[in-house]
Write a protein that holds these residues in place. Structure first.
Motif, PDB file in Angstrom:
ATOM      1  N   ALA A 195       0.871  -1.209   0.026  1.00 30.41           N
ATOM      2  CA  ALA A 195      -0.205  -0.197  -0.235  1.00 30.41           C
ATOM      3  C   ALA A 195       0.523   1.216  -0.030  1.00 30.41           C
ATOM      4  CB  ALA A 195      -1.345   0.202   0.965  1.00 30.41           C
ATOM      5  N   VAL A 196       0.754   1.726  -0.800  1.00 24.84           N
ATOM      6  CA  VAL A 196       0.618   3.281  -1.045  1.00 24.84           C
ATOM      7  C   VAL A 196       0.233   4.944   0.251  1.00 24.84           C
ATOM      8  CG1 VAL A 196       1.420   6.098  -2.033  1.00 24.84           C
ATOM      9  CG2 VAL A 196       1.327   3.888  -3.378  1.00 24.84           C
ATOM     10  N   ARG A 197       1.276   4.773   1.085  1.00 25.68           N
ATOM     11  CA  ARG A 197       0.423   5.717   2.593  1.00 25.68           C
ATOM     12  C   ARG A 197       0.385   6.980   2.304  1.00 25.68           C
ATOM     13  NH1 ARG A 197       3.580   0.907   3.822  1.00 25.68           N
ATOM     14  NH2 ARG A 197       1.993  -1.688   4.732  1.00 25.68           N
ATOM     15  N   PHE A 198       0.114   7.360   3.233  1.00 26.16           N
ATOM     16  CA  PHE A 198       0.326   9.786   3.392  1.00 26.16           C
ATOM     17  C   PHE A 198      -0.482  10.132   4.595  1.00 26.16           C
ATOM     18  CE2 PHE A 198      -3.587   8.597   0.831  1.00 26.16           C
ATOM     19  CZ  PHE A 198      -3.680  10.328   1.287  1.00 26.16           C
ATOM     20  N   VAL A 199      -0.178  10.693   4.863  1.00 27.25           N
ATOM     21  CA  VAL A 199      -0.743  11.849   6.185  1.00 27.25           C
ATOM     22  C   VAL A 199      -1.153  12.320   5.620  1.00 27.25           C
ATOM     23  CG1 VAL A 199      -0.800  12.813   8.335  1.00 27.25           C
ATOM     24  CG2 VAL A 199       1.461  11.266   7.728  1.00 27.25           C
ATOM     25  N   ASP A 200      -3.088  11.948   6.362  1.00 29.73           N
ATOM     26  CA  ASP A 200      -3.743  13.088   6.136  1.00 29.73           C
ATOM     27  C   ASP A 200      -3.531  14.520   6.822  1.00 29.73           C
ATOM     28  OD1 ASP A 200      -6.533  14.246   5.130  1.00 29.73           O
ATOM     29  OD2 ASP A 200      -7.506  12.946   6.830  1.00 29.73           O
ATOM     30  N   PRO A 201      -3.975  15.257   5.850  1.00 26.32           N
ATOM     31  CA  PRO A 201      -3.729  16.707   6.414  1.00 26.32           C
ATOM     32  C   PRO A 201      -4.792  17.235   7.154  1.00 26.32           C
ATOM     33  CG  PRO A 201      -4.204  17.155   4.093  1.00 26.32           C
ATOM     34  CD  PRO A 201      -3.890  15.440   4.312  1.00 26.32           C
ATOM     35  N   VAL A 202      -5.660  15.974   7.612  1.00 31.41           N
ATOM     36  CA  VAL A 202      -7.435  17.094   7.479  1.00 31.41           C
ATOM     37  C   VAL A 202      -7.696  16.587   9.198  1.00 31.41           C
ATOM     38  CG1 VAL A 202      -9.968  16.448   7.884  1.00 31.41           C
ATOM     39  CG2 VAL A 202      -8.678  17.693   5.698  1.00 31.41           C
ATOM     40  N   SER A 203      -6.709  15.130   9.354  1.00 32.31           N
ATOM     41  CA  SER A 203      -7.501  14.004  10.570  1.00 32.31           C
ATOM     42  C   SER A 203      -6.066  13.844  11.112  1.00 32.31           C
ATOM     43  CB  SER A 203      -7.855  12.577   9.964  1.00 32.31           C
ATOM     44  OG  SER A 203      -6.604  11.822   9.086  1.00 32.31           O
ATOM     45  N   GLN A 204      -4.598  14.766  10.566  1.00 32.13           N
ATOM     46  CA  GLN A 204      -3.434  13.831  10.995  1.00 32.13           C
ATOM     47  C   GLN A 204      -3.137  12.721  11.167  1.00 32.13           C
ATOM     48  OE1 GLN A 204      -0.824  16.716  11.116  1.00 32.13           O
ATOM     49  NE2 GLN A 204      -2.072  17.081   9.630  1.00 32.13           N
ATOM     50  N   ARG A 205      -4.083  11.362   9.861  1.00 29.34           N
ATOM     51  CA  ARG A 205      -3.821  10.027  10.266  1.00 29.34           C
ATOM     52  C   ARG A 205      -3.049   9.534   9.101  1.00 29.34           C
ATOM     53  NH1 ARG A 205      -9.636   7.450  12.914  1.00 29.34           N
ATOM     54  NH2 ARG A 205      -8.460   6.027  12.214  1.00 29.34           N
TER      55      ARG A 205
END
Length: 367
Positions: A62-72
């Motif tokens: 999986a390609v992962r990234f940090v959601d700027p809204v939830s910070q998760r």
């Protein structure tokens, strides 16, 4: 600005994008006729939810990234099966079992291989949630074959495997130390007779129990002296019998790559003229929020490989409609199944619009 795309990505152009869309529609239409209604999961979701939904599944692709809204941390789906499992276990947890769902959409893998360099793929398939019985497997395999036939794919072959075979034998008639089970599986998958002999010589006959289905099944039955595999082998025979005559059938009981989260049954789907598999499926376990486990079975297909091999419907029959033609006449031609391309200015030609036919004096003629 560079017009190049990242490695493993590509644009899908006409007529191939249209062919893939028609293929997808044919597959989902065949599935719908068997009661599989479409679900459309989100492209990305929380990583922990995606990772923990299928028992024994991993999200290393999986390609992962940090959601700027939830910070998760979010993960873009590398496979849609886990998402269908999540939907069945949560949003449709109240639904009577079994639940039949179909799906289609893009998936993104973190890495690609030399044999399969694509990282972005279009995946479509069906999942039957709540059962992994022989009858459920017969239905899933049959729907996969029928869906491909409806899409115009011929000369289909299916290769069956038994993903939990080593675990069953190692905990029963042919004991193996826990720390050696994983290396043994790897050696069997690689058909490494020397490696298998070093770990557990009694498992060597499994390497020979691969090939055309009936012969391989006979060898596996002869190997199963203690009867530990009897129910699986009987079930496998019944599943194969349900599609016998419609597909070529093979059996490789120790094939493991790509079947890490499957339970008792796995299968790969191939078609003449296509490099590598065009789909795979099998039984697996869904984990609910409270830890309860639920059986399921399904299959996934990949449209890109089928279309790239020329097995999709690439019909570019286009009718050129000269400037000034009565719009009602063009509409009548579309009602007959023609794709009409209207001239929008003087001097336009069928050749310029890639048309195969032209509408002249109310008649269709070759361009």
């Amino acid at each position: 600005m560079s017009s190049l795309l990242p490695e493993g990505f590509r644009d899908r152009l006409p007529p191939f994008a249209d062919a893939a869309a028609r293929l997808e529609a044919a597959v989902l239409g065949a599935a719908y006729a068997h009661g599989y209604e479409r679900a459309d999961p989100a492209l990305a979701e929380f990583e922990e939810g995606l990772a923990g939904r299928l028992k024994a599944a991993r999200t290393q692709d999986a390609v992962r990234f940090v959601d700027p809204v939830s910070q998760r941390t979010l993960a873009i789906r590398p496979d849609m099966t886990a998402q269908i499992g999540r939907i069945a276990a949560t949003r449709m947890g109240h639904h009577p079992r079994p639940v039949r769902l179909s799906y289609a959409g893009p998936v993104l893998k973190l890495r690609a291989s030399q044999l399969s360099p694509e990282r972005e793929l279009r995946q479509m398939g069906c999942e039957l949630i709540g059962l992994d019985t022989v009858a459920a497997a017969q239905e899933i395999v049959g729907v996969a074959v029928e869906a491909l036939e409806a899409a115009g794919v011929r000369a289909i072959s299916i290769d069956f495997t038994l993903p939990d075979l080593v675990a069953i034998l190692a905990s029963g008639p042919l004991p193996v130390a826990p720390e050696l089970i994983e290396p043994l599986r790897d050696r069997l998958d690689a058909k490494d007779a020397g490696g298998v002999a070093e770990i557990a010589p009694a498992y060597l006959p499994l390497i020979e129990a691969a090939g055309p289905f009936e012969q391989a099944h006979d060898r596996l039955c002869a190997f199963d002296v203690g009867g530990a595999l009897r129910s699986r082998l009987d079930g496998l025979w019944a599943i194969a019998a349900s599609v016998k005559g419609r597909t070529a059938l093979t059996l490789d009981p120790t094939e493991r790559h790509g079947f890490e989260y499957q339970t008792w049954l796995g299968f790969s789907i191939f078609a003449d003229g296509v490099r590598g598999e065009i789909g795979r499926g099998g039984s697996y376990t869904i984990v609910h929020e409270d830890g309860a486990e639920e059986a399921a079975i399904g299959f996934s297909l990949y449209a890109d490989a089928i279309v790239a091999a020329g097995l999709g419907d690439i019909d570019r029959r286009r009718l050129f409609v000269p400037l000034g033609t009565d719009p009602a006449l063009a509409a009548a031609m579309r009602a007959q199944g023609w794709v009409t391309v209207a001239a929008l200015e003087a001097g336009d030609t069928p050749e310029a619009q890639l048309c195969t036919h032209i509408l002249q004096e109310g008649e269709v003629r070759p361009a």
